[in-house]
Design a protein around this motif. Structure first.
Motif, PDB file in Angstrom:
ATOM      1  N   ALA A 190     -21.867   0.092  -5.515  1.00 16.87           N
ATOM      2  CA  ALA A 190     -21.003   0.309  -4.750  1.00 16.87           C
ATOM      3  C   ALA A 190     -21.064  -0.585  -3.387  1.00 16.87           C
ATOM      4  CB  ALA A 190     -20.832   1.941  -4.356  1.00 16.87           C
ATOM      5  N   PHE A 191     -21.923  -0.898  -2.855  1.00 13.75           N
ATOM      6  CA  PHE A 191     -21.834  -1.572  -1.588  1.00 13.75           C
ATOM      7  C   PHE A 191     -22.439  -2.919  -1.934  1.00 13.75           C
ATOM      8  CE2 PHE A 191     -22.199   2.972  -0.701  1.00 13.75           C
ATOM      9  CZ  PHE A 191     -20.941   2.943   0.218  1.00 13.75           C
ATOM     10  N   GLY A 192     -22.985  -3.354  -2.968  1.00 15.05           N
ATOM     11  CA  GLY A 192     -23.584  -4.764  -3.339  1.00 15.05           C
ATOM     12  C   GLY A 192     -24.662  -5.061  -2.358  1.00 15.05           C
ATOM     13  N   VAL A 193     -25.659  -4.050  -1.834  1.00 10.98           N
ATOM     14  CA  VAL A 193     -26.809  -4.279  -0.988  1.00 10.98           C
ATOM     15  C   VAL A 193     -28.081  -3.963  -1.857  1.00 10.98           C
ATOM     16  CG1 VAL A 193     -25.538  -4.160   1.191  1.00 10.98           C
ATOM     17  CG2 VAL A 193     -26.585  -2.010   0.180  1.00 10.98           C
ATOM     18  N   ASP A 194     -29.226  -4.275  -1.478  1.00 13.10           N
ATOM     19  CA  ASP A 194     -30.351  -4.103  -1.885  1.00 13.10           C
ATOM     20  C   ASP A 194     -31.019  -2.906  -1.322  1.00 13.10           C
ATOM     21  OD1 ASP A 194     -32.475  -4.381  -3.619  1.00 13.10           O
ATOM     22  OD2 ASP A 194     -33.635  -5.689  -2.383  1.00 13.10           O
ATOM     23  N   LEU A 195     -30.420  -1.725  -1.675  1.00 12.68           N
ATOM     24  CA  LEU A 195     -31.097  -0.477  -1.141  1.00 12.68           C
ATOM     25  C   LEU A 195     -32.251   0.028  -2.115  1.00 12.68           C
ATOM     26  CD1 LEU A 195     -30.029   1.702   0.932  1.00 12.68           C
ATOM     27  CD2 LEU A 195     -28.745   2.951  -1.124  1.00 12.68           C
ATOM     28  N   THR A 196     -33.115   0.788  -1.470  1.00 13.26           N
ATOM     29  CA  THR A 196     -34.442   0.981  -2.356  1.00 13.26           C
ATOM     30  C   THR A 196     -34.583   2.669  -2.026  1.00 13.26           C
ATOM     31  OG1 THR A 196     -35.896   0.874  -0.422  1.00 13.26           O
ATOM     32  CG2 THR A 196     -35.595  -1.256  -1.575  1.00 13.26           C
ATOM     33  N   LEU A 197     -35.291   3.053  -2.924  1.00  9.52           N
ATOM     34  CA  LEU A 197     -35.780   4.731  -2.943  1.00  9.52           C
ATOM     35  C   LEU A 197     -36.150   4.972  -1.595  1.00  9.52           C
ATOM     36  CD1 LEU A 197     -35.443   6.990  -4.624  1.00  9.52           C
ATOM     37  CD2 LEU A 197     -37.527   6.807  -5.709  1.00  9.52           C
ATOM     38  N   PHE A 198     -37.112   4.138  -0.853  1.00  7.76           N
ATOM     39  CA  PHE A 198     -37.572   4.146   0.314  1.00  7.76           C
ATOM     40  C   PHE A 198     -36.808   4.534   1.328  1.00  7.76           C
ATOM     41  CE2 PHE A 198     -39.939   2.756   4.083  1.00  7.76           C
ATOM     42  CZ  PHE A 198     -41.067   3.876   3.981  1.00  7.76           C
ATOM     43  N   HIS A 199     -35.748   3.897   1.153  1.00  5.65           N
ATOM     44  CA  HIS A 199     -34.729   4.072   2.460  1.00  5.65           C
ATOM     45  C   HIS A 199     -33.955   5.608   2.393  1.00  5.65           C
ATOM     46  CE1 HIS A 199     -33.810  -0.672   2.042  1.00  5.65           C
ATOM     47  NE2 HIS A 199     -34.258  -0.400   3.344  1.00  5.65           N
ATOM     48  N   LEU A 200     -33.995   6.006   1.057  1.00  8.50           N
ATOM     49  CA  LEU A 200     -33.281   7.391   0.657  1.00  8.50           C
ATOM     50  C   LEU A 200     -34.528   8.238   1.371  1.00  8.50           C
ATOM     51  CD1 LEU A 200     -31.431   9.370  -0.086  1.00  8.50           C
ATOM     52  CD2 LEU A 200     -32.245   9.183  -2.382  1.00  8.50           C
ATOM     53  N   PHE A 201     -35.713   8.127   0.981  1.00  8.16           N
ATOM     54  CA  PHE A 201     -36.969   8.901   1.461  1.00  8.16           C
ATOM     55  C   PHE A 201     -37.121   8.955   3.103  1.00  8.16           C
ATOM     56  CE2 PHE A 201     -38.353   9.212  -2.709  1.00  8.16           C
ATOM     57  CZ  PHE A 201     -39.094  10.393  -2.960  1.00  8.16           C
ATOM     58  N   GLU A 202     -36.784   7.770   3.515  1.00  8.09           N
ATOM     59  CA  GLU A 202     -36.779   7.654   4.970  1.00  8.09           C
ATOM     60  C   GLU A 202     -35.467   8.434   5.800  1.00  8.09           C
ATOM     61  OE1 GLU A 202     -38.718   4.639   7.376  1.00  8.09           O
ATOM     62  OE2 GLU A 202     -39.929   6.356   6.470  1.00  8.09           O
ATOM     63  N   GLY A 203     -34.379   8.172   5.279  1.00  6.58           N
ATOM     64  CA  GLY A 203     -33.125   8.575   5.821  1.00  6.58           C
ATOM     65  C   GLY A 203     -32.747   9.966   5.398  1.00  6.58           C
ATOM     66  N   ARG A 204     -32.790  10.312   4.155  1.00  9.06           N
ATOM     67  CA  ARG A 204     -32.725  11.661   3.826  1.00  9.06           C
ATOM     68  C   ARG A 204     -31.160  12.329   3.603  1.00  9.06           C
ATOM     69  NH1 ARG A 204     -38.138  13.728   3.242  1.00  9.06           N
ATOM     70  NH2 ARG A 204     -37.350  15.685   2.546  1.00  9.06           N
ATOM     71  N   THR A 205     -30.425  11.667   4.629  1.00  9.57           N
ATOM     72  CA  THR A 205     -28.998  12.208   4.778  1.00  9.57           C
ATOM     73  C   THR A 205     -27.894  11.084   4.466  1.00  9.57           C
ATOM     74  OG1 THR A 205     -28.876  11.789   7.206  1.00  9.57           O
ATOM     75  CG2 THR A 205     -29.832  13.871   6.491  1.00  9.57           C
ATOM     76  N   VAL A 206     -26.847  11.601   4.185  1.00 10.10           N
ATOM     77  CA  VAL A 206     -25.924  10.474   3.807  1.00 10.10           C
ATOM     78  C   VAL A 206     -25.474   9.888   5.198  1.00 10.10           C
ATOM     79  CG1 VAL A 206     -23.312  10.315   3.691  1.00 10.10           C
ATOM     80  CG2 VAL A 206     -24.721  11.780   2.060  1.00 10.10           C
ATOM     81  N   ALA A 207     -25.571  10.431   6.367  1.00  8.13           N
ATOM     82  CA  ALA A 207     -25.331   9.734   7.499  1.00  8.13           C
ATOM     83  C   ALA A 207     -26.229   8.791   8.047  1.00  8.13           C
ATOM     84  CB  ALA A 207     -25.284  10.622   8.561  1.00  8.13           C
ATOM     85  N   SER A 208     -27.545   9.100   7.914  1.00  2.97           N
ATOM     86  CA  SER A 208     -28.678   8.206   8.018  1.00  2.97           C
ATOM     87  C   SER A 208     -28.628   6.981   7.133  1.00  2.97           C
ATOM     88  CB  SER A 208     -30.034   8.701   8.098  1.00  2.97           C
ATOM     89  OG  SER A 208     -30.117   9.785   8.983  1.00  2.97           O
ATOM     90  N   LEU A 209     -28.422   7.243   5.967  1.00  2.35           N
ATOM     91  CA  LEU A 209     -28.312   6.075   4.943  1.00  2.35           C
ATOM     92  C   LEU A 209     -27.026   5.223   4.966  1.00  2.35           C
ATOM     93  CD1 LEU A 209     -30.329   5.342   2.482  1.00  2.35           C
ATOM     94  CD2 LEU A 209     -28.690   6.471   0.774  1.00  2.35           C
ATOM     95  N   ALA A 210     -26.184   5.918   5.405  1.00  3.28           N
ATOM     96  CA  ALA A 210     -24.809   5.137   5.647  1.00  3.28           C
ATOM     97  C   ALA A 210     -25.080   4.039   6.749  1.00  3.28           C
ATOM     98  CB  ALA A 210     -23.689   5.827   6.013  1.00  3.28           C
ATOM     99  N   VAL A 211     -25.984   4.279   7.915  1.00  2.21           N
ATOM    100  CA  VAL A 211     -26.253   3.387   8.601  1.00  2.21           C
ATOM    101  C   VAL A 211     -27.238   2.424   8.078  1.00  2.21           C
ATOM    102  CG1 VAL A 211     -27.629   2.975  10.953  1.00  2.21           C
ATOM    103  CG2 VAL A 211     -26.240   5.096  10.725  1.00  2.21           C
TER     104      VAL A 211
END
Length: 590
Positions: free
Chosen positions: A545-566
């Motif tokens: 959707a966003f064309g970026v190299d997101l990783t599962l670690f980003h999700l484990f670190e951020g945990r919320t939509v708000a944090s992951l959106a940043v």
């Protein structure tokens, strides 16, 4: 490859490995390493400081450190001082860590000063580094019948159970593992299991006892199957363990034919896939409760076959008995409770002789057995098929959980009059009868439980009932509990709606993966029932959707939509900054 060193206890085996090849690398961790001579020296110094704090033979030392060489040193130092170790994950709630340390009767805690000061209570706190480099301690003689480690599992009484594993139990596991998977001098093994998970002992000790090299993976890599595959290839790992949730995507991926990996071990949850044909390694499914020292059965999973993969055959020195409620053997093809006997059956539960007597029993025909509460069936192949639980115990994200322990924590909250906790579709559901005058929200209850329970024990869904359905004998009638969607508890009055296009698009992705529309941008993905497999889906869809190299670690670190959106917006900006004007123009033109 040299054969593994023969000795009765793991500390002896590691000492012999160090004498045989002191310059061989014992542990690697994110750019640093320690050879066997350096490892032994650091162990001796920390053991001396433990002794100076009063740790004596037969004591228990809590080790609460992140995955690191320090953590390996601390566990070995406990043994060098004549004690056993209790592994604790620093990511667990501090109140839970403090409770476990006190409950286990630890003589010392090895932890960094900040966290350590908050969880040690009256127990001596020993930092992992420091002291006089000249101070050493002679190794205590390891008794095969003495404790090697203690690990907590979830308990049906509402409190965790502390399983006591002896040096003899652990040595039996190592003897089998080294022989079964050709682990010896020079073998490279990964260490990625959870720090409070008994599979970590399975990764660490057979390798070091054989004079091999243990490679510690960073958290960002160990939680992302694609990155983990690339790391295993780059690090030339020979033998690796991955919990089921990670192993399933790993065996579906493409691997180079010249990969060094010979064996990929898995376990923790019911395996639902078979490996892709042509993988360059053997894929081995394993089964075993903590009470049988990690592994009781093991078997290679073939790419083809009917039905779910089996859990294999009993390992060397272990016997599996499929028995009915009266303790008699069931016919082949009929389900029976799995009872385990052999050298790896643990001593029992620390401080709980009644529970030990109930679960570790003397059978008139088979001798001392551990009754697992799991159901199995003898297949035509001679292997064992896993058929779930006899009781209400469940597996969530690879962890064995007693819903009663979660219910006990809920019932302590003032907003709750009573509750029932059950597992459905791989997630915990809490049915709550509110206290008089209370109107709890799901987010408030999650937040309260997160202060005392690990996140994998926090229910994904909460439902509100006026009363719990009961059977004629007064027990909760689990079959009559309604669909939680029909009585879903309000999530949170302040559940925030998306405030940006990024948050809106990402919330749609997360809601689609979780299968819920009643979530806000500040809700914790993992407390909503998310886990690594669902997280992988979120990451893949967000990448597209966003064309970026997101990783599962980003999700484990951020945990919320708000944090992951940043995080996503920062990645987009970084990507744009690295692009030329022509690249940006082409992208804008579609």
């Amino acid at each position: 490859m040299n054969p593994p060193f023969a000795a009765s206890c793991v500390p002896d085996m590691i000492g012999r490995a160090a004498m045989h090849a002191p310059d061989a690398i014992a542990v690697e961790a994110q750019g640093s390493s320690a050879n066997y001579a350096a490892l032994e020296a650091r162990v001796g110094m920390l053991a001396a400081r433990l002794r100076a704090q009063g740790v004596a033979v037969g004591d228990l030392v809590a080790v609460c450190l992140p995955r690191s060489i320090d953590q390996i040193v601390a566990m070995l130092a406990a043994w060098r001082a004549g004690a056993a170790y209790l592994p604790l994950d620093p990511a667990w709630p501090e109140s839970r860590l403090a409770t476990l340390i006190a409950d286990a009767g630890c003589a010392a805690v090895v932890a960094h000063s900040g966290l350590g000061a908050r969880i040690a209570g009256d127990v001596a706190l020993v930092p992992p580094a420091g002291g006089d480099g000249a101070a050493m301690v002679a190794p205590a003689t390891a008794d095969p019948n003495s404790l090697a480690y203690v690990i907590y599992t979830s308990g049906s009484t509402g409190t965790p159970k502390a399983v006591e594993v002896t040096h003899a139990n652990l040595a039996a596991l190592i003897d089998w593992h080294q022989a079964a998977f050709a682990v010896g001098t020079g073998t490279r093994t990964s260490h990625l299991a959870g720090l409070g998970f008994d599979a970590a002992a399975w990764e660490i000790w057979p390798t070091l006892a054989a004079g091999g090299t243990l490679a510690l993976v960073d958290d960002a890599t160990r939680l992302d199957a694609a990155r983990l595959r690339d790391w295993l290839i780059a690090e030339r790992i020979d033998v690796a363990f991955a919990p089921t949730a990670l192993a399933e995507p790993l065996v579906a991926m493409a691997w180079p034919a010249d990969a060094a990996l010979r064996v990929l071990l898995t376990g923790a949850d019911k395996l639902t896939v078979r490996p892709a044909p042509g993988l360059p390694f053997a894929f081995v499914n394993n089964y075993g409760p903590t009470e049988s020292t990690v592994v009781a059965t093991s078997g290679v999973v073939a790419p083809d076959g009917e039905g779910l993969p089996s859990i294999g055959l009993p390992i060397a020195g272990t016997s599996i008995h499929l028995l009915d409620e009266q303790g008699a053997s069931v016919p082949a093809g009929e389900p029976g409770e799995i009872w385990i006997s052999g050298a790896q059956v643990a001593r029992g539960y620390r401080g709980d002789p009644a529970l030990t007597a109930d679960r570790f029993v003397e059978h008139p025909e088979h001798g001392r057995l551990y009754r697992t509460g799991d159901l199995g069936v003898l297949l035509d192949s001679g292997e064992i098929g896993f058929r779930g639980r006899v009781d209400g115990q469940v597996k969530i994200r690879g962890h064995r959980i007693e819903p009663a322990e979660v219910a006990a924590a809920l019932n302590k909250l003032p907003e709750v009059a009573t509750c029932a906790v059950v597992a459905r579709d791989g997630a915990l559901i809490a049915y709550v009868v509110p206290a008089d005058g209370a109107a709890p929200t799901a987010s408030a209850l999650r937040a309260a439980l997160a202060g005392t329970l690990p996140d994998y024990m926090v229910p994904a869904r909460f439902a509100t009932l006026a009363a719990l359905p009961l059977t004629a004998n007064g027990k909760v009638d689990a079959k009559s509990l309604p669909d939680p969607e029909t009585c879903a508890m309000e999530e949170a009055p302040a559940g925030r709606a998306p405030a940006s296009p990024t948050e809106k698009r990402l919330l749609d992705i997360v809601a689609g993966v979780i299968g819920r529309q009643d979530i806000g941008v500040d809700d914790d993905f993992f407390l909503l029932g998310g886990h690594s497999l669902l997280g992988t889906q979120v990451v893949v869809r967000a990448r597209d959707a966003f064309g970026v190299d997101l990783t599962l670690f980003h999700l484990f670190e951020g945990r919320t939509v708000a944090s992951l959106a940043v995080v996503i917006e920062d990645l987009v900006i970084a990507k744009l900054d690295s692009m030329s004007d022509e690249d940006i123009s082409r992208m804008a033109a579609g």
